[in-house]
Design a protein around this motif. Structure first.
Motif, PDB file in Angstrom:
ATOM      1  N   SER A  54      45.068  35.816  36.455  1.00 47.47           N
ATOM      2  CA  SER A  54      45.905  36.793  37.152  1.00 47.47           C
ATOM      3  C   SER A  54      45.332  37.167  38.514  1.00 47.47           C
ATOM      4  O   SER A  54      45.947  37.903  39.273  1.00 47.47           O
ATOM      5  CB  SER A  54      46.085  38.056  36.297  1.00 47.47           C
ATOM      6  N   ALA A  55      44.131  36.659  38.832  1.00 38.08           N
ATOM      7  CA  ALA A  55      43.532  36.838  40.152  1.00 38.08           C
ATOM      8  C   ALA A  55      42.772  35.571  40.506  1.00 38.08           C
ATOM      9  O   ALA A  55      42.154  34.939  39.644  1.00 38.08           O
ATOM     10  CB  ALA A  55      42.602  38.046  40.177  1.00 38.08           C
ATOM     11  N   ASP A  56      42.826  35.179  41.782  1.00 40.31           N
ATOM     12  CA  ASP A  56      42.118  33.980  42.245  1.00 40.31           C
ATOM     13  C   ASP A  56      40.648  34.260  42.514  1.00 40.31           C
ATOM     14  O   ASP A  56      39.795  33.392  42.359  1.00 40.31           O
ATOM     15  CB  ASP A  56      42.780  33.448  43.519  1.00 40.31           C
ATOM     16  N   ALA A  57      40.355  35.483  42.950  1.00 47.66           N
ATOM     17  CA  ALA A  57      38.983  35.924  43.208  1.00 47.66           C
ATOM     18  C   ALA A  57      38.989  37.444  43.106  1.00 47.66           C
ATOM     19  O   ALA A  57      40.052  38.064  43.049  1.00 47.66           O
ATOM     20  CB  ALA A  57      38.497  35.468  44.575  1.00 47.66           C
ATOM     21  N   GLY A  58      37.797  38.035  43.081  1.00 51.20           N
ATOM     22  CA  GLY A  58      37.775  39.483  42.953  1.00 51.20           C
ATOM     23  C   GLY A  58      36.449  40.093  43.359  1.00 51.20           C
ATOM     24  O   GLY A  58      35.391  39.460  43.256  1.00 51.20           O
ATOM     25  N   PHE A  59      36.525  41.330  43.830  1.00 49.52           N
ATOM     26  CA  PHE A  59      35.326  42.123  44.097  1.00 49.52           C
ATOM     27  C   PHE A  59      34.970  42.857  42.811  1.00 49.52           C
ATOM     28  O   PHE A  59      35.761  43.667  42.310  1.00 49.52           O
ATOM     29  CB  PHE A  59      35.572  43.122  45.226  1.00 49.52           C
ATOM     30  N   VAL A  60      33.787  42.557  42.287  1.00 52.64           N
ATOM     31  CA  VAL A  60      33.359  43.096  40.995  1.00 52.64           C
ATOM     32  C   VAL A  60      31.971  43.712  41.157  1.00 52.64           C
ATOM     33  O   VAL A  60      31.353  43.621  42.209  1.00 52.64           O
ATOM     34  CB  VAL A  60      33.324  41.988  39.924  1.00 52.64           C
ATOM     35  N   ARG A  61      31.498  44.319  40.095  1.00 52.96           N
ATOM     36  CA  ARG A  61      30.137  44.854  40.085  1.00 52.96           C
ATOM     37  C   ARG A  61      29.272  43.965  39.197  1.00 52.96           C
ATOM     38  O   ARG A  61      29.684  43.557  38.111  1.00 52.96           O
ATOM     39  CB  ARG A  61      30.138  46.303  39.579  1.00 52.96           C
TER      40      ARG A  61
END
Length: 266
Positions: A54-61
Protein backbone atom coordinates in the motif's frame (compact mmCIF):
# COMPACT_ATOMS: atom_id res chain seq x y z
CA UNK A 1 10.77 3.61 -18.76
CA UNK A 2 8.12 3.79 -21.52
CA UNK A 3 4.93 5.77 -21.19
CA UNK A 4 2.83 2.63 -20.67
CA UNK A 5 5.07 1.54 -17.78
CA UNK A 6 4.89 4.80 -15.81
CA UNK A 7 2.78 4.30 -12.64
CA UNK A 8 -0.12 6.64 -11.95
CA UNK A 9 1.47 7.80 -8.69
CA UNK A 10 4.18 7.21 -6.12
CA UNK A 11 2.85 6.30 -2.66
CA UNK A 12 4.87 7.57 0.28
CA UNK A 13 4.03 6.50 3.84
CA UNK A 14 5.11 8.51 6.86
CA UNK A 15 4.73 8.13 10.61
CA UNK A 16 3.51 10.91 12.95
CA UNK A 17 6.14 13.55 13.65
CA UNK A 18 7.88 13.25 10.28
CA UNK A 19 7.40 16.21 7.92
CA UNK A 20 8.06 15.15 4.30
CA UNK A 21 7.21 18.57 2.82
CA UNK A 22 10.71 19.39 1.51
CA UNK A 23 11.12 16.09 -0.34
CA UNK A 24 7.59 16.20 -1.74
CA UNK A 25 8.25 19.69 -3.14
CA UNK A 26 11.44 18.52 -4.90
CA UNK A 27 9.58 15.48 -6.30
CA UNK A 28 6.84 17.71 -7.75
CA UNK A 29 9.46 19.94 -9.37
CA UNK A 30 11.37 17.05 -10.97
CA UNK A 31 8.53 14.68 -11.82
CA UNK A 32 5.41 16.82 -12.35
CA UNK A 33 3.83 14.09 -14.49
CA UNK A 34 3.85 11.54 -11.63
CA UNK A 35 1.76 12.56 -8.58
CA UNK A 36 3.12 11.71 -5.13
CA UNK A 37 0.46 10.40 -2.76
CA UNK A 38 1.10 10.72 0.99
CA UNK A 39 -0.10 7.88 3.24
CA UNK A 40 -0.09 8.65 6.97
CA UNK A 41 0.40 5.53 9.10
CA UNK A 42 1.01 4.78 12.76
CA UNK A 43 4.45 3.43 13.79
CA UNK A 44 2.93 -0.05 14.17
CA UNK A 45 1.27 0.08 10.73
CA UNK A 46 4.23 1.48 8.79
CA UNK A 47 6.08 -1.75 8.05
CA UNK A 48 2.88 -3.60 7.15
CA UNK A 49 2.07 -0.88 4.62
CA UNK A 50 5.46 -1.38 2.94
CA UNK A 51 5.25 -5.17 2.96
CA UNK A 52 1.62 -5.20 1.81
CA UNK A 53 2.21 -2.89 -1.13
CA UNK A 54 0.00 0.00 0.00
CA UNK A 55 3.11 2.22 -0.01
CA UNK A 56 6.17 2.21 -2.29
CA UNK A 57 8.45 3.71 0.38
CA UNK A 58 8.04 5.31 3.76
CA UNK A 59 9.54 7.42 6.51
CA UNK A 60 9.69 5.17 9.56
CA UNK A 61 11.41 5.00 12.92
CA UNK A 62 14.27 2.59 13.48
CA UNK A 63 14.84 -0.26 14.08
CA UNK A 64 13.84 -1.83 10.77
CA UNK A 65 13.73 -5.57 10.12
CA UNK A 66 16.34 -5.91 7.35
CA UNK A 67 15.11 -9.38 6.40
CA UNK A 68 12.76 -7.99 3.77
CA UNK A 69 13.08 -4.20 4.09
CA UNK A 70 15.87 -1.80 3.16
CA UNK A 71 16.48 1.43 5.06
CA UNK A 72 18.58 4.59 4.97
CA UNK A 73 18.96 6.32 8.38
CA UNK A 74 18.28 10.05 7.96
CA UNK A 75 18.47 11.84 11.29
CA UNK A 76 18.23 11.44 15.07
CA UNK A 77 15.70 13.36 17.12
CA UNK A 78 16.08 15.04 20.49
CA UNK A 79 14.06 13.35 23.25
CA UNK A 80 11.94 15.61 25.48
CA UNK A 81 9.59 15.33 28.44
CA UNK A 82 6.12 16.86 28.00
CA UNK A 83 4.90 18.60 31.16
CA UNK A 84 2.30 21.18 32.25
CA UNK A 85 3.54 24.76 31.97
CA UNK A 86 3.40 25.22 35.74
CA UNK A 87 5.47 22.09 36.46
CA UNK A 88 8.74 22.48 38.38
CA UNK A 89 10.72 21.04 35.45
CA UNK A 90 9.57 23.95 33.30
CA UNK A 91 11.94 26.20 35.29
CA UNK A 92 15.09 24.51 33.88
CA UNK A 93 16.52 24.20 30.36
CA UNK A 94 17.11 20.41 30.36
CA UNK A 95 16.93 17.42 32.68
CA UNK A 96 18.08 13.81 33.09
CA UNK A 97 15.97 10.71 33.64
CA UNK A 98 16.98 10.81 37.33
CA UNK A 99 15.04 14.06 37.66
CA UNK A 100 11.86 12.11 36.84
CA UNK A 101 12.28 9.54 39.63
CA UNK A 102 9.26 10.84 41.57
CA UNK A 103 7.05 11.38 38.52
CA UNK A 104 4.45 9.08 36.99
CA UNK A 105 5.92 8.55 33.51
CA UNK A 106 3.29 7.52 30.97
CA UNK A 107 4.22 4.75 28.52
CA UNK A 108 1.77 4.62 25.57
CA UNK A 109 1.41 1.45 23.52
CA UNK A 110 2.70 3.26 20.43
CA UNK A 111 5.85 4.50 22.19
CA UNK A 112 8.74 4.91 19.72
CA UNK A 113 11.61 4.94 22.23
CA UNK A 114 13.64 1.82 22.98
CA UNK A 115 13.74 1.86 26.78
CA UNK A 116 15.84 -0.58 28.78
CA UNK A 117 14.13 0.71 31.90
CA UNK A 118 11.41 3.34 31.97
CA UNK A 119 12.23 6.21 34.36
CA UNK A 120 9.97 7.35 37.19
CA UNK A 121 6.93 5.48 38.43
CA UNK A 122 4.68 3.54 36.03
CA UNK A 123 1.03 4.44 35.55
CA UNK A 124 -1.67 1.92 36.48
CA UNK A 125 -2.57 1.50 32.78
CA UNK A 126 -0.72 2.23 29.57
CA UNK A 127 -2.46 4.77 27.29
CA UNK A 128 -3.34 3.39 23.87
CA UNK A 129 -1.71 6.21 21.91
CA UNK A 130 0.62 9.16 22.34
CA UNK A 131 -2.36 11.47 21.79
CA UNK A 132 -4.15 9.83 24.73
CA UNK A 133 -1.04 10.24 26.89
CA UNK A 134 -0.88 13.95 26.02
CA UNK A 135 -4.44 14.35 27.32
CA UNK A 136 -3.46 12.69 30.61
CA UNK A 137 -0.45 15.03 30.97
CA UNK A 138 -2.79 18.00 30.47
CA UNK A 139 -5.04 16.56 33.20
CA UNK A 140 -2.07 16.42 35.59
CA UNK A 141 -1.87 12.62 35.72
CA UNK A 142 1.77 12.22 34.75
CA UNK A 143 4.47 13.25 32.28
CA UNK A 144 5.42 11.86 28.89
CA UNK A 145 8.85 11.31 27.30
CA UNK A 146 8.74 11.39 23.48
CA UNK A 147 10.74 12.51 20.41
CA UNK A 148 10.59 16.28 20.04
CA UNK A 149 8.65 16.09 16.77
CA UNK A 150 5.78 14.33 18.55
CA UNK A 151 5.76 16.95 21.30
CA UNK A 152 5.41 19.60 18.59
CA UNK A 153 2.77 17.60 16.74
CA UNK A 154 0.60 17.38 19.87
CA UNK A 155 1.31 20.93 21.04
CA UNK A 156 -1.11 22.49 23.51
CA UNK A 157 -1.08 25.97 25.04
CA UNK A 158 -1.13 24.54 28.56
CA UNK A 159 1.84 22.20 27.98
CA UNK A 160 5.55 22.63 27.31
CA UNK A 161 8.58 20.34 27.00
CA UNK A 162 12.24 20.13 28.00
CA UNK A 163 15.12 17.99 26.60
CA UNK A 164 16.05 14.80 28.49
CA UNK A 165 19.78 14.43 27.94
CA UNK A 166 20.24 10.72 28.76
CA UNK A 167 17.00 9.27 27.36
CA UNK A 168 16.95 6.92 24.33
CA UNK A 169 16.77 8.75 21.00
CA UNK A 170 14.52 8.07 18.05
CA UNK A 171 16.07 7.73 14.58
CA UNK A 172 14.07 8.35 11.43
CA UNK A 173 14.81 6.40 8.24
CA UNK A 174 13.57 6.01 4.69
CA UNK A 175 12.53 2.39 4.13
CA UNK A 176 11.25 0.35 1.17
CA UNK A 177 10.68 -3.35 0.36
CA UNK A 178 13.76 -5.39 -0.54
CA UNK A 179 13.54 -6.69 -4.10
CA UNK A 180 16.11 -7.88 -6.63
CA UNK A 181 15.73 -4.69 -8.65
CA UNK A 182 14.64 -1.50 -6.90
CA UNK A 183 11.82 0.19 -8.87
CA UNK A 184 12.83 3.31 -10.81
CA UNK A 185 10.53 5.63 -8.85
CA UNK A 186 11.90 4.38 -5.53
CA UNK A 187 15.41 5.07 -6.85
CA UNK A 188 14.24 8.56 -7.83
CA UNK A 189 12.97 9.26 -4.32
CA UNK A 190 16.11 7.81 -2.70
CA UNK A 191 18.13 10.20 -4.84
CA UNK A 192 16.02 13.17 -3.72
CA UNK A 193 16.36 12.25 -0.05
CA UNK A 194 20.12 11.76 -0.43
CA UNK A 195 20.47 15.16 -2.08
CA UNK A 196 21.39 14.02 -5.58
CA UNK A 197 21.10 16.71 -8.21
CA UNK A 198 18.76 16.46 -11.16
CA UNK A 199 21.76 15.64 -13.41
CA UNK A 200 22.98 12.76 -11.26
CA UNK A 201 23.87 9.62 -13.22
CA UNK A 202 21.54 7.65 -10.92
CA UNK A 203 18.67 10.06 -11.38
CA UNK A 204 16.00 10.26 -14.06
CA UNK A 205 18.57 11.14 -16.68
CA UNK A 206 21.23 13.79 -17.14
CA UNK A 207 20.53 16.94 -19.10
CA UNK A 208 21.99 16.55 -22.61
CA UNK A 209 25.22 18.54 -23.12
CA UNK A 210 24.78 21.89 -24.83
CA UNK A 211 26.68 22.48 -28.12
CA UNK A 212 29.88 24.46 -27.68
CA UNK A 213 30.01 27.86 -29.29
CA UNK A 214 33.14 29.20 -30.99
CA UNK A 215 34.81 31.80 -28.84
CA UNK A 216 35.98 34.99 -30.50
CA UNK A 217 39.66 35.90 -30.32
CA UNK A 218 40.92 38.75 -28.18
CA UNK A 219 39.55 42.05 -29.36
CA UNK A 220 36.43 40.35 -30.75
CA UNK A 221 37.93 39.66 -34.21
CA UNK A 222 37.28 36.29 -35.79
CA UNK A 223 40.24 34.21 -36.90
CA UNK A 224 40.92 34.48 -40.63
CA UNK A 225 42.25 31.59 -42.65
CA UNK A 226 45.48 32.36 -44.52
CA UNK A 227 45.15 32.63 -48.30
CA UNK A 228 47.48 31.17 -50.85
CA UNK A 229 50.95 32.59 -50.51
CA UNK A 230 50.64 32.81 -46.76
CA UNK A 231 48.97 36.24 -46.72
CA UNK A 232 45.99 37.04 -44.54
CA UNK A 233 42.59 37.28 -46.13
CA UNK A 234 42.22 40.87 -44.87
CA UNK A 235 42.97 44.09 -46.76
CA UNK A 236 44.84 43.97 -50.07
CA UNK A 237 48.55 43.71 -49.60
CA UNK A 238 48.15 41.76 -46.36
CA UNK A 239 49.08 44.70 -44.16
CA UNK A 240 48.28 44.69 -40.46
CA UNK A 241 46.38 47.54 -38.74
CA UNK A 242 49.66 49.39 -38.05
CA UNK A 243 50.51 49.47 -41.75
CA UNK A 244 53.28 46.89 -41.56
CA UNK A 245 53.63 43.56 -43.25
CA UNK A 246 51.47 40.63 -42.24
CA UNK A 247 54.48 38.34 -42.31
CA UNK A 248 55.62 36.75 -39.07
CA UNK A 249 57.87 38.89 -36.91
CA UNK A 250 61.51 38.58 -37.85
CA UNK A 251 60.82 37.39 -41.44
CA UNK A 252 61.85 39.67 -44.29
CA UNK A 253 59.42 40.52 -47.07
CA UNK A 254 60.23 39.61 -50.68
CA UNK A 255 60.38 43.34 -51.67
CA UNK A 256 63.00 44.10 -49.07
CA UNK A 257 65.05 41.12 -50.10
CA UNK A 258 65.33 42.34 -53.75
CA UNK A 259 66.02 45.99 -52.95
CA UNK A 260 69.73 47.07 -53.12
CA UNK A 261 72.08 49.82 -54.44
CA UNK A 262 71.64 50.68 -58.13
CA UNK A 263 74.65 49.59 -60.35
CA UNK A 264 77.15 52.22 -61.38
CA UNK A 265 77.25 53.30 -65.02
CA UNK A 266 80.59 52.70 -66.74
Amino acid sequence: MTGSEVPHSFRLAYVPGVTPTKWVRIWNERLPDIPLTLVQVSPTEAFGALRGGSADAGFVRLPVDRTDLSAIPLYTETTVVVIPKDHLVAAVEEITTADLSDEIVLHPLDDTLDWEKLPGRPAIERPATTADAIELVAAGIGVLVVPQSLARLHHRKDLTYRPVTDAPESRVALSWPQVETTPDLVEEFIGIVRGRTVNSTRGRGPTPPQPKTKRAHAGGAAKRKPTAGGKSGGKAGGKNPRGGSASPKGAKSSKTAKRGKPPRRP
